[in-house]
Design a protein around this motif. Structure first.
Motif, PDB file in Angstrom:
ATOM      1  N   UNK A   2      68.096  44.661  30.522  1.00 44.84           N
ATOM      2  CA  UNK A   2      68.254  43.240  30.216  1.00 44.84           C
ATOM      3  C   UNK A   2      66.951  42.501  30.518  1.00 44.84           C
ATOM      4  N   UNK A   3      66.775  41.362  29.891  1.00 46.71           N
ATOM      5  CA  UNK A   3      65.610  40.525  30.136  1.00 46.71           C
ATOM      6  C   UNK A   3      65.664  39.957  31.547  1.00 46.71           C
ATOM      7  N   UNK A   4      64.543  39.994  32.256  1.00 48.02           N
ATOM      8  CA  UNK A   4      64.500  39.325  33.550  1.00 48.02           C
ATOM      9  C   UNK A   4      64.300  37.823  33.327  1.00 48.02           C
ATOM     10  N   UNK A   5      64.222  37.063  34.404  1.00 47.31           N
ATOM     11  CA  UNK A   5      64.166  35.605  34.260  1.00 47.31           C
ATOM     12  C   UNK A   5      62.946  35.147  33.475  1.00 47.31           C
TER      13      UNK A   5
ATOM     14  N   UNK B 108      57.292  44.655  30.894  1.00 44.77           N
ATOM     15  CA  UNK B 108      57.443  44.088  32.242  1.00 44.77           C
ATOM     16  C   UNK B 108      58.488  42.979  32.303  1.00 44.77           C
ATOM     17  N   UNK B 109      58.926  42.497  31.150  1.00 43.66           N
ATOM     18  CA  UNK B 109      59.904  41.402  31.110  1.00 43.66           C
ATOM     19  C   UNK B 109      61.347  41.899  31.114  1.00 43.66           C
ATOM     20  N   UNK B 110      61.548  43.188  31.430  1.00 43.39           N
ATOM     21  CA  UNK B 110      62.893  43.761  31.437  1.00 43.39           C
ATOM     22  C   UNK B 110      63.193  44.430  32.772  1.00 43.39           C
TER      23      UNK B 110
ATOM     24  N   UNK C 230      78.710  22.991  27.486  1.00 45.82           N
ATOM     25  CA  UNK C 230      78.168  23.729  28.624  1.00 45.82           C
ATOM     26  C   UNK C 230      78.423  25.210  28.368  1.00 45.82           C
ATOM     27  N   UNK C 231      77.355  25.980  28.157  1.00 40.24           N
ATOM     28  CA  UNK C 231      77.458  27.406  27.858  1.00 40.24           C
ATOM     29  C   UNK C 231      77.063  28.198  29.102  1.00 40.24           C
ATOM     30  N   UNK C 232      77.881  29.160  29.466  1.00 37.30           N
ATOM     31  CA  UNK C 232      77.645  29.939  30.688  1.00 37.30           C
ATOM     32  C   UNK C 232      77.295  31.387  30.357  1.00 37.30           C
ATOM     33  N   UNK C 233      76.341  31.930  31.117  1.00 40.04           N
ATOM     34  CA  UNK C 233      75.884  33.309  30.943  1.00 40.04           C
ATOM     35  C   UNK C 233      75.888  33.985  32.308  1.00 40.04           C
ATOM     36  N   UNK C 234      76.126  35.288  32.314  1.00 42.17           N
ATOM     37  CA  UNK C 234      76.154  35.970  33.604  1.00 42.17           C
ATOM     38  C   UNK C 234      74.742  36.345  34.054  1.00 42.17           C
ATOM     39  N   UNK C 235      74.664  37.063  35.144  1.00 41.56           N
ATOM     40  CA  UNK C 235      73.377  37.416  35.758  1.00 41.56           C
ATOM     41  C   UNK C 235      72.450  38.137  34.783  1.00 41.56           C
ATOM     42  N   UNK C 236      73.047  38.938  33.884  1.00 41.18           N
ATOM     43  CA  UNK C 236      72.263  39.744  32.960  1.00 41.18           C
ATOM     44  C   UNK C 236      71.930  39.000  31.665  1.00 41.18           C
ATOM     45  N   UNK C 237      72.372  37.751  31.551  1.00 43.85           N
ATOM     46  CA  UNK C 237      72.083  36.972  30.347  1.00 43.85           C
ATOM     47  C   UNK C 237      73.121  37.120  29.262  1.00 43.85           C
ATOM     48  N   UNK C 238      74.252  37.786  29.557  1.00 40.66           N
ATOM     49  CA  UNK C 238      75.305  37.945  28.570  1.00 40.66           C
ATOM     50  C   UNK C 238      76.214  36.720  28.578  1.00 40.66           C
ATOM     51  N   UNK C 239      76.577  36.270  27.406  1.00 40.21           N
ATOM     52  CA  UNK C 239      77.419  35.086  27.257  1.00 40.21           C
ATOM     53  C   UNK C 239      78.805  35.343  27.833  1.00 40.21           C
TER      54      UNK C 239
END
Length: 328
Positions: A268-271, A258-260, A64-73
């Motif tokens: 950071x990349x958006x969803x 538009x993806x940032x 199980x790998x977790x990333x924060x809101x910004x996509x950082x590990x």
């Protein structure tokens, strides 16, 4: 087999008997997860977990790998090691403690990284670049490095020139002036950071299928806060796998500005951007190449595990380690 599942929805993960459900915070619907079919669960949303869930993940050997809101590990839940070898751990440690043995491996990782940096430029018809010539000059210094600090300095200078070559390959709207990590200051740097993060977790997952200890490393200094051997092996695959994927996504406009999102200078990349990138990353892991020694098709994912096997053979004194140098 669906090896990886990526979850973006906020909610709660619960176990009922032998089934795992994601209960969405938005619509309160239960969505079953095919745990029997996966190896890695990547959580990008805010997901509530309990010990029953984690115990079950351990039983099923699911990472199980977790990333924060910004996509950082941020970290991983790693099941109890199933493939443990005291001999391999001892030999790994011996090769770290002996500077000469350590340098053999550290140089190998940097040589492979340099080879793939130049290879990517060759495939893009960019060998005329002055930055490629600088990389090739620095490449000759790898064998002369006497310690890890000197080698890391050479590697850092090569990578600086290499990032300049990437600027020569991409669309103008993604040009960047320098590599920035903490935090990324522009979209292209955000892509590099996100791609490197995914490669790190992929290497870690494959490494745990072998007897290697991921905390005993050679190029990167072992640390209590990271699996540093994963960083060593990832050096091989970043210019071979991650960077070509990024350039392709940018130049085909599958990833666009538009993806940032930009949060106080941190880009950071958006969803939507993450989903596009992850789908492409996951698909490329399954791409296969005919292996010259094995005489069968091997996926990029399995090439990573093969590097681990080769490293084991080296430290136990079986076969000297020769890092991957892509021939295709």
């Amino acid at each position: 087999m669906q090896r990886d599942i990526f979850m973006f929805s906020n909610g709660t993960v619960k176990r009922k008997d032998n089934t795992i459900y994601l209960i969405s915070e938005v619509d309160d619907k239960k969505r079953p997860l095919p745990i029997e079919q996966i190896e890695n669960l990547h959580l990008f949303g805010e997901v509530n977990l309990n010990t029953s869930f984690l115990n079950y993940m351990g039983q099923k050997e699911v990472f199980v790998h977790c990333y924060n809101y910004y996509g950082f590990y941020t970290g991983s839940f790693v099941p109890r090691e199933q493939k443990v070898s005291g001999i391999v751990t001892v030999r790994q440690s011996e090769h770290y403690l002996d500077n000469e043995k350590r340098m053999v491996l550290a140089r190998a990782f940097v040589k492979s990284a340099a080879f793939h940096m130049i290879r990517f430029n060759r495939k893009k018809n960019n060998m005329h670049s002055e930055f490629v010539k600088e990389i090739m000059t620095l490449q000759k210094q790898i064998a002369k490095a006497n310690d890890v600090q000197q080698l890391m300095g050479i590697e850092g200078m090569m990578r600086q020139q290499y990032y300049r070559t990437l600027n020569e390959m991409i669309l103008p709207e993604f040009y960047f002036t320098e590599r920035t990590k903490r935090p990324p200051r522009d979209p292209f740097n955000a892509l590099i950071s996100f791609g490197n993060t995914l490669m790190y977790t992929t290497v870690l997952s494959e490494m745990y299928k072998t007897q290697l200890n991921p905390t005993v490393s050679y190029l990167h200094e072992p640390s209590q806060k990271r699996f540093s051997l994963s960083l060593d092996i990832a050096e091989i695959f970043k210019p071979l796998f991650v960077d070509p994927l990024i350039v392709s996504l940018v130049n085909t406009k599958k990833i666009q500005p538009k993806h940032f999102d930009d949060h106080e200078g941190m880009v950071y990349l958006n969803e939507e951007g993450k989903k596009i990138f992850i789908a492409a990353f996951d698909k490329k892991l399954t791409d296969s190449i005919k292996h010259r020694q094995l005489k069968r098709n091997v996926s990029y994912r399995y090439f990573i595990r093969l590097e681990c096997y080769k490293l084991i053979k080296h430290v136990i004194g079986d076969v000297p380690y020769k890092p991957l140098q892509a021939w295709w």
